[in-house]
Write an enzyme that holds these catalytic residues in place. Sequence first.
Site, short mmCIF file in Angstrom:
data_model
loop_
_atom_site.label_atom_id
_atom_site.label_comp_id
_atom_site.label_asym_id
_atom_site.label_seq_id
_atom_site.Cartn_x
_atom_site.Cartn_y
_atom_site.Cartn_z
N ASP A 86 0.82 -1.21 0.00
CA ASP A 86 0.00 0.00 0.00
C ASP A 86 0.86 1.26 0.00
O ASP A 86 1.45 1.62 1.02
CB ASP A 86 -0.91 -0.02 1.23
CG ASP A 86 -1.93 1.10 1.20
OD1 ASP A 86 -1.96 1.86 0.23
OD2 ASP A 86 -2.71 1.21 2.17
N ASP A 133 -1.86 5.59 -6.60
CA ASP A 133 -2.09 4.73 -5.43
C ASP A 133 -2.11 3.27 -5.86
O ASP A 133 -2.83 2.90 -6.78
CB ASP A 133 -3.43 5.13 -4.79
CG ASP A 133 -3.79 4.28 -3.59
OD1 ASP A 133 -2.88 3.90 -2.84
OD2 ASP A 133 -4.98 3.99 -3.42
#
Length: 442
Positions: free
Chosen positions: A117, A321
């Site tokens: 992440d 992202d």
Amino acid sequence: MVSTTLLPAAIAILFISIIVYTSPCASFNAETGGTDGFSVRLMHRDSPQSPLYDPTLTVADRSSAAVRRSISRLNYFESVMSSSPMEIAPKLTPGTGEYLMFFHLGTPPAPVYAIADTGSHLTWIQCLPCKSCYNQTQPIFDPSKSSTYEKVPCSSPACGALQVERCTVDTKSCYYDVVYGDGSVTMGVLSGDTLTFEDPFRNNVTFRNVAFGCSDDTSGLYERDQGGVVGLDRNPFSLISQLSVKQFSYCMVPPNQDDSGSRMQFGSNAVISGDMTPLASESTAYYYLTLEGISVGNDKLPIPDGIFSLTQDSKGGFVIDSGATYTMLRVEAFLPLVDALGEKIKLQKKDDPRNRFELCFVAGSFDELASAPVITFHFKDADIVLPQQNTYTKAFDWLWCLAMLPSLHISILGNFQQQNFHVGYDISKKLVSFAASDCAAF
């Protein structure tokens, strides 16, 4: 009209975690294993090799789940950006993600799969003995079986930086205890242990004294079977910062291909090549980019100026992202994109029966979209042309839809649009690079 079910207010699944700071003089700094570059295997959650793979799900089920995760991810970023600095601290780990990172923790090494992440700070996993743990396919980490495991003491700067903390009377260890905004709860011990990665030649690359959250009490709206999170943003307490990594990259294989090729490269192994665009902000840990416009074919879309700009108070902007599935665009850009594609593509349009996607076409196979005009994202100093495979997703066996969703404020480049690109992050030079590649062959 844009479906209201796709807007940020539709699904609010906000996960919160604790920020950890590891100062340069703290005893829980990561110590390298004598290498300046290494790589880690990645695996898409929907790959048959993934521990999260559910063979009973249909194409429509997987598509719906990916939309839910994307909207949850959008809400996570919106919540962070709408918070004051004091409120941001307990809101830094979302509960969703797409690509799992495989590594070993402890001595002897125990296998761990956790979400990779780039929008998260703290690395955390579930630990035994569990007071209350959510289900996960892989075995839960047992720190009592690791000879190198240690609890971070109350005297550590890392413990002192916790905004919500307490120290147990019996062990004087640093224990975090947080009730989340959505009612979810996580509690655990701030810990340190040996982290081991396996390179492509099956050599071990080891880092000692890596700080992580060892959660023994986790309940609420967490993703079923998720093993944890690996924080990869620019914050001082992310894994990137703990390992003093200045460059990293990844090449993501789509889940319908052999997923063994997906890898994340660190240090000197990172692939920084192709088109390069500077990071838009140095004041945030997230990876913001400057998107100057979008084209469909040769036609630039009529998008108002400033739609993708990051404001002085860190609102809006365009962030890349790894945890979001589909790209999310401000409605001021999303609507012109939908209109242009709908006008230029001559296939039969049909509403998505599950009301997930705004623009869908009836097609017997993906090949019928081969002649559709390409979408180009015009970043500062870099034009990224999206292949059709990165633009449309199968919603049903007979329906293909634009794999992007609308947003009210922030825009996000999701991992669906990043697949089969080498995406490189040069933290020292403050840039992100894109190079088209067959990631399965890498």
